[in-house]
Structures are given as C-alpha cells and as structure tokens.
Design an enzyme around this catalytic site. Structure first.
Site, mmCIF file in Angstrom:
data_model
loop_
_atom_site.group_PDB
_atom_site.id
_atom_site.type_symbol
_atom_site.label_atom_id
_atom_site.label_comp_id
_atom_site.label_asym_id
_atom_site.label_seq_id
_atom_site.Cartn_x
_atom_site.Cartn_y
_atom_site.Cartn_z
ATOM 1 N N PRO A 99 -4.113 -10.183 -16.230
ATOM 2 C CA PRO A 99 -3.608 -9.238 -17.235
ATOM 3 C C PRO A 99 -2.437 -8.423 -16.670
ATOM 4 O O PRO A 99 -2.457 -8.030 -15.498
ATOM 5 C CB PRO A 99 -4.799 -8.324 -17.522
ATOM 6 N N VAL A 100 -1.432 -8.212 -17.527
ATOM 7 C CA VAL A 100 -0.220 -7.507 -17.086
ATOM 8 C C VAL A 100 -0.460 -5.986 -17.117
ATOM 9 O O VAL A 100 -1.250 -5.502 -17.920
ATOM 10 C CB VAL A 100 0.946 -7.889 -18.036
ATOM 11 N N ALA A 136 3.541 -9.109 -8.659
ATOM 12 C CA ALA A 136 3.674 -9.659 -7.302
ATOM 13 C C ALA A 136 3.148 -11.090 -7.246
ATOM 14 O O ALA A 136 3.725 -11.951 -6.575
ATOM 15 C CB ALA A 136 2.919 -8.779 -6.304
ATOM 16 N N ALA A 137 2.067 -11.366 -7.979
ATOM 17 C CA ALA A 137 1.481 -12.708 -7.940
ATOM 18 C C ALA A 137 2.405 -13.733 -8.599
ATOM 19 O O ALA A 137 2.617 -14.832 -8.066
ATOM 20 C CB ALA A 137 0.109 -12.701 -8.628
ATOM 21 N N SER A 161 -0.144 -8.270 -11.037
ATOM 22 C CA SER A 161 0.345 -9.464 -11.734
ATOM 23 C C SER A 161 1.810 -9.774 -11.402
ATOM 24 O O SER A 161 2.172 -10.931 -11.187
ATOM 25 C CB SER A 161 0.107 -9.303 -13.234
ATOM 26 N N ASP A 194 0.492 -4.290 -2.501
ATOM 27 C CA ASP A 194 0.228 -5.383 -3.453
ATOM 28 C C ASP A 194 0.781 -6.705 -2.940
ATOM 29 O O ASP A 194 0.074 -7.710 -2.848
ATOM 30 C CB ASP A 194 0.881 -5.086 -4.811
ATOM 31 N N GLY A 209 -3.139 -3.217 -12.906
ATOM 32 C CA GLY A 209 -3.600 -2.917 -11.558
ATOM 33 C C GLY A 209 -4.080 -4.118 -10.777
ATOM 34 O O GLY A 209 -4.676 -3.977 -9.721
HETATM 35 O O1 PMV Z 1 -1.355 -0.139 -9.883
HETATM 36 P P1 PMV Z 1 -1.455 -1.052 -8.705
HETATM 37 O O2 PMV Z 1 -2.728 -1.763 -8.574
HETATM 38 O O3 PMV Z 1 -0.258 -1.893 -8.502
HETATM 39 O O4 PMV Z 1 -1.590 -0.108 -7.416
HETATM 40 C C1 PMV Z 1 -0.654 0.759 -7.012
HETATM 41 C C2 PMV Z 1 -1.122 1.385 -5.746
HETATM 42 C C3 PMV Z 1 -0.466 2.713 -5.486
HETATM 43 O O5 PMV Z 1 -0.988 3.149 -4.243
HETATM 44 C C4 PMV Z 1 -0.820 3.705 -6.558
HETATM 45 C C5 PMV Z 1 1.041 2.584 -5.395
HETATM 46 C C6 PMV Z 1 1.544 1.828 -4.188
HETATM 47 O O6 PMV Z 1 2.728 1.470 -4.202
HETATM 48 O O7 PMV Z 1 0.789 1.613 -3.228
#
Ligand code: PMV
Length: 306
Positions: free
Chosen positions: A94-95, A103-104, A101, A145, A98
């Site tokens: 899912p876009v 980066a993958a 998506s 990520d 969190g």
């Molecule tokens: O929203 P996500 O799962 O891509 O996580 C971001 C993680 C943070 O620590 C909030 C931001 C970061 O760049 O590490």
C-alpha cells in the site's frame, strides 16, 4: 524479474532523524516487482507503473517522476543510454502507509534495469541510489527505509553509519495493521521538526530517551525476551504520542490490540496514519488481528520476525 520487500520499523522512528538508533525489519509478505521486456528497436526505455496506471518514457533529460529519475540515475551511473525495454512495475505494498513502498519500487526497478544491462547494481551502490529517490519523496529521510529494504535483513540503524546486522534471539510474532489513513512522512517529520525548534531541550531529551530504549530493545530482541520487547514497544509509543505523531484512530487500534492480549503495541513509521504493530503470543495473533479490524483497520497481516 527483480523485487524488493516492504519494511516495518520496530523501534526508534522520528528520533532516528536526530541521530538516535532505530530498528527495522523487512516485511516480505508484500513486495514490489519489476519485469523488463524487450521493446522494438529504437523505441527506448518505457516504465509501466501498473498500480498507478502510468506509462513513463525515460528520455535523457526527463525529470519530475521519481521512477524516471531513478532510471536516469542508474543509466548515468552505468554510463549507458536508455535501452529498448519496457519495464513493468507491480507492487502489493500500500502506498503512503509506512511500508516503504517508494523505496521498494525504486529498488526493484534499479535491480531489473541494471541486470538487463548486464551490470547489476546491488549493495551500497543500490542503497545510495534509492536514498537519492527517497529524498524526492520525503525531503530529509534518515535512510532507514532504503537501508532495510535493500539489505532485506533486520537492521540496527544509525544515520550516517553502516547498518549493523543483529541476531533475533528467538522468532517473534507481529500483527501488523494498516489504518487505511494515508500518512505523509514529510508532514509528520516537519511537525516534529517544528516542535524541536520551538523547544530544543525538551525534544532532545525525548529523542535521547527513545535512543536509550532502542538500545535496550536490541538487547531484548537478541536475548529473545518477548515480555521486555513488548514493554519497550508500549514505552516507545508513549514517546511518539508526546511527539504528536499518534492520533485518535491509531490509539484506538493500539488499545484494541492490548485489550485482545498483545504483549506490546505501537505505531510504526511516520504516524498520524499508516501502520500500527502488536507483539503477540502466536496463540493470540488471530484474535488481535480481528480486534484490529473491529477497531477500524483496513488490512491486517501476521508475520514472524526471525
Ligand atoms: O513513514 P515511514 O515508514 O517511511 O517511516 C519514516 C520514519 C521516520 O523516522 C519518521 C523518518 C525517517 O526518515 O527516518
């Protein structure tokens, strides 16, 4: 065909942006795939992003779209012109939720394109390219990520340092729930930045405390101490609440999981939407997943971290 998994942050989101450690694991049940097919001679490079219904041409000066930019960076790095290929991208991640998506999808595309050119880009070189694209998506990403997604293994991550692999002392079960609420990491990271700038000592102390908790969590994971891991997840969530990145909807999901017997629960990722995770005794996992759905989760998954 090449692929890259989703990811889940277990501990330390947000504080990681300020130099504290964080722990993340790949989540292989959902992934992005890229598949190259030869195209007519002279037709150049086209990317078909099926999930978003986009057909993108990669020309030497094209900019704008992150996928096109990723392909161009790859070609520049390899010193090659666009080949006659169509690369099909499909993703079950899912876009804006969190799971990493962006980066993958980028990692799968670069893997497939570089392999098709007989010059596979992997490891640190791949991580560096994916990080460049993450900057387009998120502004000032910590790099966690891309690192966990490219590595495909659990990482203990500190910004600017090589990721440290670590061992999982005993496999543990996580129940993951997607709230169905799209979340912009750029916005939540910006909101935390504002709080920090208005009162650096208070927020620096919170980041330091999260950092201490992440170091403890690493030891608990290495020792296979599930009750301790759960306890630390609960504490980490409280800190995320004080950073204002939780929300009523996420707190409701977390309460439902705890009421259904979760050993610990927290939001995962940028917050204010996206995902929550619960540590579960395997016997309770299905019940926790149902509790999540009753409390409004759009989707749930069970996974074993090992
Ligand atoms: O929203 P996500 O799962 O891509 O996580 C971001 C993680 C943070 O620590 C909030 C931001 C970061 O760049 O590490």
């Amino acid at each position: 065909m090449h692929s890259a998994p989703a990811k889940i942050i277990l501990f330390g989101e947000h504080a990681v942006v300020y130099g504290q450690p964080a722990i993340a694991v790949p989540f292989t049940a959902i992934c992005a795939k890229a598949d190259a097919q030869r195209a007519r001679r002279g037709s150049g490079l086209t990317i078909k992003a099926h999930d978003i219904g986009k057909v993108l041409r990669v020309t030497p000066h094209a900019t704008g779209n992150p996928l096109v930019f990723a392909a161009r960076l790859t070609l520049d790095k390899l010193n090659r012109r666009p080949p006659d290929l169509t690369i099909h991208i499909r993703s079950t991640i899912p876009v804006a939720s969190g799971f990493g998506s962006g980066a993958a999808v980028t990692a799968a595309l670069i893997r497939e394109l570089s392999a098709a050119l007989d010059s596979p880009v992997e490891g640190d070189a791949l991580n560096d390219l994916v990080y460049e694209i993450e900057k387009l998506h998120h502004g000032t990403p910590s790099g966690i990520d891309n690192t966990v997604i490219v590595k495909g293994a659990p990482v203990y991550f500190v910004r600017g340092l090589p990721p440290e692999p670590f061992t999982i002392g005993r496999p543990f079960t996580l129940v993951i729930a997607n709230s169905g609420i799209p979340a912009s990491t750029r916005e939540t990271v910006g909101a935390v930045r504002k709080l920090y700038e208005a009162d650096p000592p208070t927020y620096q102390r919170i980041f330091d405390e999260i950092g201490g908790l992440v170091r403890e969590a690493r030891a608990a994971i290495e020792q296979g101490d599930a009750p301790r891991i759960g306890f630390l997840m609960d504490r980490n969530h409280e800190y995320l609440q004080s950073l204002t990145v939780s929300s009523e909807a996420l707190d409701k999901l977390i309460k439902a999981a705890r009421d259904a017997g979760a050993v610990g629960a927290k939001l995962s990722g940028g917050g204010r939407g996206g995902n929550v995770i619960a540590l579960a005794d395997p016997a309770d996992a299905e019940r926790i997943a149902s509790a999540f759905r009753e409390a409004g989760a759009a989707m749930t998954w069970l996974t074993t971290v090992e």
